[in-house]
Design a protein around this motif. Structure first.
Motif, PDB file in Angstrom:
ATOM      1  N   GLU A 239       0.830  -1.197   0.000  1.00  0.00           N
ATOM      2  CA  GLU A 239       0.000   0.000   0.000  1.00  0.00           C
ATOM      3  C   GLU A 239       0.872   1.258   0.000  1.00  0.00           C
ATOM      4  O   GLU A 239       0.610   2.213  -0.732  1.00  0.00           O
ATOM      5  N   LEU A 240       1.927   1.246   0.811  1.00  0.00           N
ATOM      6  CA  LEU A 240       2.827   2.390   0.872  1.00  0.00           C
ATOM      7  C   LEU A 240       3.570   2.566  -0.439  1.00  0.00           C
ATOM      8  O   LEU A 240       3.638   3.678  -0.986  1.00  0.00           O
ATOM      9  N   SER A 241       4.160   1.499  -0.956  1.00  0.00           N
ATOM     10  CA  SER A 241       4.965   1.627  -2.165  1.00  0.00           C
ATOM     11  C   SER A 241       4.123   2.100  -3.343  1.00  0.00           C
ATOM     12  O   SER A 241       4.562   2.959  -4.126  1.00  0.00           O
ATOM     13  N   GLU A 242       2.912   1.567  -3.479  1.00  0.00           N
ATOM     14  CA  GLU A 242       2.060   1.973  -4.593  1.00  0.00           C
ATOM     15  C   GLU A 242       1.607   3.423  -4.444  1.00  0.00           C
ATOM     16  O   GLU A 242       1.638   4.195  -5.418  1.00  0.00           O
ATOM     17  N   ASN A 243       1.202   3.807  -3.261  1.00  0.00           N
ATOM     18  CA  ASN A 243       0.710   5.163  -3.056  1.00  0.00           C
ATOM     19  C   ASN A 243       1.823   6.197  -3.144  1.00  0.00           C
ATOM     20  O   ASN A 243       1.637   7.279  -3.718  1.00  0.00           O
ATOM     21  N   LEU A 244       2.991   5.868  -2.588  1.00  0.00           N
ATOM     22  CA  LEU A 244       4.097   6.810  -2.652  1.00  0.00           C
ATOM     23  C   LEU A 244       4.600   6.947  -4.086  1.00  0.00           C
ATOM     24  O   LEU A 244       4.966   8.044  -4.525  1.00  0.00           O
ATOM     25  N   GLY A 245       4.615   5.852  -4.817  1.00  0.00           N
ATOM     26  CA  GLY A 245       4.972   5.922  -6.227  1.00  0.00           C
ATOM     27  C   GLY A 245       3.994   6.780  -7.012  1.00  0.00           C
ATOM     28  O   GLY A 245       4.389   7.589  -7.864  1.00  0.00           O
ATOM     29  N   TYR A 246       2.707   6.616  -6.726  1.00  0.00           N
ATOM     30  CA  TYR A 246       1.680   7.424  -7.397  1.00  0.00           C
ATOM     31  C   TYR A 246       1.847   8.899  -7.061  1.00  0.00           C
ATOM     32  O   TYR A 246       1.750   9.765  -7.954  1.00  0.00           O
ATOM     33  N   LEU A 247       2.092   9.206  -5.786  1.00  0.00           N
ATOM     34  CA  LEU A 247       2.299  10.598  -5.387  1.00  0.00           C
ATOM     35  C   LEU A 247       3.495  11.201  -6.108  1.00  0.00           C
ATOM     36  O   LEU A 247       3.430  12.335  -6.593  1.00  0.00           O
ATOM     37  N   THR A 248       4.572  10.456  -6.194  1.00  0.00           N
ATOM     38  CA  THR A 248       5.776  10.968  -6.837  1.00  0.00           C
ATOM     39  C   THR A 248       5.538  11.234  -8.318  1.00  0.00           C
ATOM     40  O   THR A 248       5.911  12.281  -8.850  1.00  0.00           O
ATOM     41  N   THR A 249       4.897  10.287  -8.983  1.00  0.00           N
ATOM     42  CA  THR A 249       4.652  10.428 -10.419  1.00  0.00           C
ATOM     43  C   THR A 249       3.701  11.572 -10.736  1.00  0.00           C
ATOM     44  O   THR A 249       3.848  12.264 -11.751  1.00  0.00           O
TER      45      THR A 249
END
Length: 264
Positions: A239-249
């Motif tokens: 959940e963290l990796s997907e959401n943080l990746g989405y935020l960054t992109t």
């Protein structure tokens, strides 16, 4: 303002305890033999914080140090009161120290960044610095954190000039401060209900959006497994990796305000 999570704590790791004080999170890092308090909560809550520590570590427990992610009022609100009880060192980034020794005030909150009620209320929030004099020291230049072995501090400016986050390589644990948060901090409803969603730093207090973007990219590159943020529930794993990746992109679209007196 007080969220439904106020007064509740979560043991996110055996030696990392996250506690919600009204609308902001504190962290205890360590164990009953030695621990550090990360951030100092809302104003006039020193007694509550001391009681929380006593409940968690024992009646006479006191931190070896207080380490600050930054100096906004909701992160240092009870610092003076705590230092009246404990004579312990306080550490912050060197660029944050002028806001902690009476030399600088922060810019006022910017209500133009969002239609949410918290954003609209932000000019009324305290923006003045505090003065704890020589009790605050700069974090070591080598990236280490006193009394937090295995952790390193990372300069993550944007929300404030000297904002820092803390990372432990061993288990990829991250204490973020407000570099990113897991609740939409501009919305009163979401703050009070602690509705979880990854978000950039609180818009109304963030003054350098390009630096804030670079800071989020830096934190995402660490590939953290668990993140304790300054506001909102801890997030971990996929959940963290997907959401943080989405935020960054998508940072410019979902985090940066369309209007701000502080937008570069």
């Amino acid at each position: 303002m007080t969220s439904i999570g106020s007064g509740m704590g979560i043991a996110v790791l055996p030696d990392v305890y996250c506690y919600t004080n009204q609308i902001v999170n504190l962290a205890l890092v360590g164990n009953e033999n030695e621990f550090v308090l990360v951030d100092a909560g809302m104003p006039k809550n020193a007694d509550e914080i001391i009681e929380m520590i006593a409940d968690h570590f024992g009646e006479h427990a006191r931190p070896s140090a207080i380490v600050l992610t930054h100096g906004h009022f909701d992160h240092v609100g009870s610092l003076v009161g705590l230092l009246e009880k404990w004579r312990v060192p306080v550490y912050a980034h060197e660029l944050e120290i002028p806001f902690l020794n009476g030399k600088k005030d922060y810019p006022p909150g910017d209500p133009s960044v969002d239609s949410g009620l918290v954003a609209k209320m932000s000019p009324m929030f305290p923006n003045h610095g505090i003065n704890i004099g020589d009790q605050v020291e700069a974090l070591p230049q080598d990236g280490s954190i006193p009394n937090m072995p295995g952790w390193k501090w990372i300069h993550t400016p944007g929300h404030t000039p000297g904002h820092v986050s803390f990372f432990r390589e061993q288990d990829r644990a991250l204490i973020v401060g407000d570099a990113f948060v897991t609740v939409k901090q501009e919305s009163l409803y979401k703050v009070l209900t602690q509705t979880q969603e990854i978000s950039g730093p609180p818009r109304y207090y963030t003054t350098d959006w390009e630096a804030a973007y670079e800071s989020v990219k830096t934190l995402e590159s660490l590939k953290p497994e668990i993140a304790v943020t300054g506001h909102g529930l801890p997030m971990m794993g996929k959940e963290l990796s997907e959401n943080l990746g989405y935020l960054t992109t998508n940072f410019r679209e979902i985090a940066m305000p369309k209007e701000s007196r502080y937008t570069n």
